[in-house]
Design an enzyme around this catalytic site. Structure first.
Site, PDB file in Angstrom:
ATOM      1  N   GLU A 104     -43.226  19.750 -32.704  1.00 46.51           N
ATOM      2  CA  GLU A 104     -43.195  20.329 -31.359  1.00 46.51           C
ATOM      3  C   GLU A 104     -43.735  19.390 -30.302  1.00 46.51           C
ATOM      4  OE1 GLU A 104     -45.762  23.655 -30.831  1.00 46.51           O
ATOM      5  OE2 GLU A 104     -47.473  22.695 -31.790  1.00 46.51           O
TER       6      GLU A 104
ATOM      7  N   ARG B  97     -55.676  38.130 -25.057  1.00 44.03           N
ATOM      8  CA  ARG B  97     -54.337  38.060 -25.640  1.00 44.03           C
ATOM      9  C   ARG B  97     -54.419  38.582 -27.083  1.00 44.03           C
ATOM     10  NH1 ARG B  97     -53.371  32.043 -25.884  1.00 44.03           N
ATOM     11  NH2 ARG B  97     -55.635  32.076 -25.945  1.00 44.03           N
ATOM     12  N   PRO B  98     -53.619  39.543 -27.485  1.00 42.71           N
ATOM     13  CA  PRO B  98     -53.702  40.058 -28.854  1.00 42.71           C
ATOM     14  C   PRO B  98     -53.517  38.985 -29.921  1.00 42.71           C
ATOM     15  CG  PRO B  98     -52.486  41.586 -27.495  1.00 42.71           C
ATOM     16  CD  PRO B  98     -52.716  40.370 -26.651  1.00 42.71           C
ATOM     17  N   GLU B  99     -52.612  38.018 -29.664  1.00 39.81           N
ATOM     18  CA  GLU B  99     -52.322  36.991 -30.668  1.00 39.81           C
ATOM     19  C   GLU B  99     -53.378  35.887 -30.702  1.00 39.81           C
ATOM     20  OE1 GLU B  99     -50.700  35.017 -27.002  1.00 39.81           O
ATOM     21  OE2 GLU B  99     -51.082  37.063 -27.707  1.00 39.81           O
TER      22      GLU B  99
ATOM     23  N   ARG C 111     -46.352  39.448 -19.884  1.00 41.82           N
ATOM     24  CA  ARG C 111     -46.231  38.120 -19.291  1.00 41.82           C
ATOM     25  C   ARG C 111     -44.872  37.531 -19.656  1.00 41.82           C
ATOM     26  NH1 ARG C 111     -50.093  36.793 -23.730  1.00 41.82           N
ATOM     27  NH2 ARG C 111     -49.241  35.113 -25.009  1.00 41.82           N
ATOM     28  N   SER C 112     -44.381  36.665 -18.784  1.00 39.44           N
ATOM     29  CA  SER C 112     -43.091  36.030 -19.003  1.00 39.44           C
ATOM     30  C   SER C 112     -43.311  34.545 -19.265  1.00 39.44           C
ATOM     31  CB  SER C 112     -42.193  36.254 -17.778  1.00 39.44           C
ATOM     32  OG  SER C 112     -40.884  35.792 -18.006  1.00 39.44           O
ATOM     33  N   GLN C 113     -42.327  33.730 -18.958  1.00 39.16           N
ATOM     34  CA  GLN C 113     -42.419  32.273 -19.003  1.00 39.16           C
ATOM     35  C   GLN C 113     -41.505  31.730 -17.909  1.00 39.16           C
ATOM     36  OE1 GLN C 113     -41.755  30.761 -23.045  1.00 39.16           O
ATOM     37  NE2 GLN C 113     -43.947  30.412 -23.259  1.00 39.16           N
TER      38      GLN C 113
ATOM     39  N   ASP D 119     -38.541  27.908 -24.340  1.00 37.02           N
ATOM     40  CA  ASP D 119     -38.049  27.088 -25.457  1.00 37.02           C
ATOM     41  C   ASP D 119     -36.523  27.122 -25.524  1.00 37.02           C
ATOM     42  OD1 ASP D 119     -40.476  26.756 -27.893  1.00 37.02           O
ATOM     43  OD2 ASP D 119     -40.829  28.063 -26.185  1.00 37.02           O
TER      44      ASP D 119
ATOM     45  N   ASP E  63     -50.201  26.174 -22.535  1.00 36.56           N
ATOM     46  CA  ASP E  63     -51.439  26.769 -23.024  1.00 36.56           C
ATOM     47  C   ASP E  63     -52.043  25.886 -24.131  1.00 36.56           C
ATOM     48  OD1 ASP E  63     -49.016  27.554 -24.250  1.00 36.56           O
ATOM     49  OD2 ASP E  63     -49.830  29.454 -24.958  1.00 36.56           O
TER      50      ASP E  63
ATOM     51  N   ARG F 267     -45.111  28.591 -36.829  1.00 38.26           N
ATOM     52  CA  ARG F 267     -45.675  29.934 -36.640  1.00 38.26           C
ATOM     53  C   ARG F 267     -44.880  30.740 -35.624  1.00 38.26           C
ATOM     54  NH1 ARG F 267     -49.591  30.012 -32.036  1.00 38.26           N
ATOM     55  NH2 ARG F 267     -51.122  31.309 -33.126  1.00 38.26           N
TER      56      ARG F 267
END
Length: 599
Positions: free
Chosen positions: A512, A279-281, A214-216, A169, A315, A161
């Site tokens: 993953e 979160r929109p997603e 937001r970042s990572q 990543d 998450d 997805r």
């Protein structure tokens, strides 16, 4: 001068104080978003926000308002579905892209002694073209109709997805691509990330507008370090140094937190992704979870905390749960902004060291000294705040309860992975750190090192093992530089490769995440089904085989092959691919001095 106090007030925000997740209202802040996501016409909330508009935003929102007016603000599921089908398109924004420097017979294969592992490496290497993507010209020409943030160069997606360019990543994808000899592809991927910095001031979680706030984990300079070591492309550094600095300044401007322990103040980073709403997603999931709270301020803080945990890449996990000073509870007990994370600060300290080194390489010596000084400040604070003398490892710090989070996670040795710890400190404490690892029970499982020892149902908890954390653990164990630790690192790496080999043989796919209790079995839990591909999984396997291929075997020489399922498996990665990560601040200063002498 060094930054000595960088303050960020810990206040309970209101929704009115916060920006939306992005400025594209359809995807981030609209009645349309709310009604579509809460209707559950798509099982995965990400499906809707990944579709693109067939008309401009204003036309689409006006048409939906007409539908609301006609239905007294209560359209049926059927009406919502028909509206989405009329005004949105599900076709991909991307086209397949074969990296031009892909070579079907890369040089590193010849160094792998075991024939079956050599073929496994070849099979993994051959996955790269299937994950190659490039943005369609129509997205570049009409960016307002897409949630995808267009970038110029081809790139490698994680898989499943996840069809975007993701931030953290990419670190392990780049490691694998460099093993495969694909330096030009890596350069293009880095240029895409730098484009995002130049557009937004930082790298978002992923290249979608709804990730903008937001970042990572800030691994960009470490990625650039890998590339420069492989190519000696100093001109790339010189061209992009301002963008690399801008990304570090973003973290200093937005995520820095100053707090007291006893009578002393310390400054470190926390995750802090402050924007309005769910979160929109994952809109439906977040909105539904928040209904347990009886006031808007608490709901708003929950949304900030859940986005901040997503910013970590974890998450979700009990690592972020704080209930009565423990890791108990459920997702509504998430308090990611109340923790000072070991891994985030280790990565950032390394980024500061990298920047000092980069500036020295291009002869910007005053800036090099500045970043080197800030790096020393950061590493000192990590030792003072996050090192637990009692346990002999590092732990996250709980700001609310003012204590260590004394739970096992692979990140408890992250400073060793990033190479930011003083060498004398490592020599002194290596036996204790190794003892902690052995007694933690984190190395007791046949299918890898678990993310935690808590079986919560969240995907970043037991029994899941994630490739980046296996990579982290292997680098860290190797960095102890004890003979016993080096042997453990090899055994961990070999067990991980064997486990993934079994999973690949059974399923013809890489995943993953994996289940530590059964080698090769797919991991589970979390908000979505297990994803295949998978970029960082491929990168870690290639890295292990490139480092240990001359001595690694699929089966023990004196045992039956069924021992593949025997207990005591862990995971290992070589830090030699990033030698500069083994330099402490004093080493960087030596490099600067050498550079001065060469003028």
């Amino acid at each position: 001068m060094l930054i000595t106090t960088l303050l960020l007030a810990a206040t309970l925000a209101t929704a009115e104080d916060l920006p939306p997740s992005c400025n594209k209202r359809v995807f981030c802040n609209s009645k349309l978003l709310h009604h579509v996501q809460m209707s559950r016409i798509f099982p995965d909330s990400k499906t809707f926000v990944d579709r693109h508009l067939l008309n401009d935003e204003e036309t689409t929102l006006s048409a939906f308002q007409e539908l609301l007016d006609q239905t007294n603000e209560n359209p049926t599921e059927k009406q919502i579905r028909e509206f989405v089908e009329k005004y949105f398109d599900e076709s991909s924004e991307l086209e397949l892209w074969t990296p031009p420097d892909f070579n079907s017979n890369p040089q590193f294969l010849s160094s792998i002694r075991d024939g079956e592992l050599r073929q496994f490496a070849k099979d993994i290497h051959d996955i790269w073209p299937t994950l190659g993507r490039k943005v369609k010209q129509s997205v570049i020409e009409n960016p307002d109709q897409y949630s995808f943030i267009p970038v110029t160069h081809g790139f490698v997606i994680p898989g499943g997805r996840f069809t975007e360019l993701y931030y953290w990543d990419t670190y392990w994808i780049i490691e694998g691509l460099l093993v495969s000899g694909m330096k030009e592809t890596v350069k293009g991927v880095l240029e895409n990330l730098i484009e995002l910095v130049n557009k937004l001031g930082h790298i978002p979680n992923g290249s979608r507008c709804y990730y903008e706030q937001r970042s990572q984990p800030p691994l960009l300079t470490s990625m650039v370090s890998l590339y420069v070591q492989a190519t000696n492309d100093i001109e790339f550094l010189r061209k992009n140094i301002n963008s690399l600095e801008a990304e570090l300044n973003y973290w200093l401007d937005t995520q820095v937190y100053t707090f007291d322990i006893g009578d002393k103040a310390y400054t470190l980073l926390r995750y802090y992704a402050a924007s309005e709403g769910p979160r929109p997603e994952s809109y439906q999931e977040d909105y539904t979870s928040a209904q347990i709270f009886d006031n808007d301020k608490r709901k708003t803080q929950f949304y900030i905390d859940i986005k901040s945990a997503a910013e970590s890449g974890w998450d979700f996990s009990t690592r972020w749960f704080i209930k009565n000073g423990t890791d108990k509870g459920n997702l509504t007990d998430i308090h990611a902004t109340d923790l000072i994370p070991v891994d985030l600060n280790s990565i950032f300290a390394k980024a500061l060291q990298n920047m000092a080194y980069f500036q020295a390489l291009i002869h910007n010596y005053s800036k090099s000294w500045y970043w080197s000084g800030l790096a020393r400040q950061w590493t000192n604070n990590i030792e003072k705040v996050l090192w637990d003398e009692e346990d002999g490892c590092w732990h996250d710090w709980d700001l609310v309860n003012k204590k260590f989070r004394k739970y096992f996670y692979p990140i408890n040795i992250a400073p060793l992975w990033m190479g930011i710890t003083n060498k004398k400190f490592v020599v002194k404490n290596a036996p204790r750190i190794l003892k902690y690892l052995k007694e933690s029970h984190g190395l007791d499982y046949p299918g890898g090192i678990p993310t935690s020892l808590v079986k919560s149902g969240e995907q970043w908890d037991f029994p899941n093992a994630w490739p980046p954390l296996i990579s982290l653990a292997v680098n860290a164990i190797e960095a102890l530089e004890l003979p016993e630790a080096k042997d453990l690192a090899f055994r961990v790496a070999q067990s991980w490769v064997r486990s993934c080999y079994k999973g690949f043989s059974d399923n013809k796919q890489m995943f993953e995440k994996y289940d530590v209790e059964v080698p090769g079995r797919i991991g589970g839990g979390g908000e979505y089904t297990v994803q295949t591909g998978f970029g960082w999984s491929n990168g870690v396997i290639l890295e292990f085989l490139a480092k240990y291929g001359q001595r690694m075997s699929l089966y023990d020489m004196r045992k039956e092959s069924s021992d593949l399922l025997a207990p005591r498996a862990v995971g290992v990665l070589d830090a030699s691919s990033e030698d500069s990560s083994k330099s402490d601040s004093s080493d960087i200063e030596k490099v600067i001095m050498v550079a001065f002498k060469q003028l």
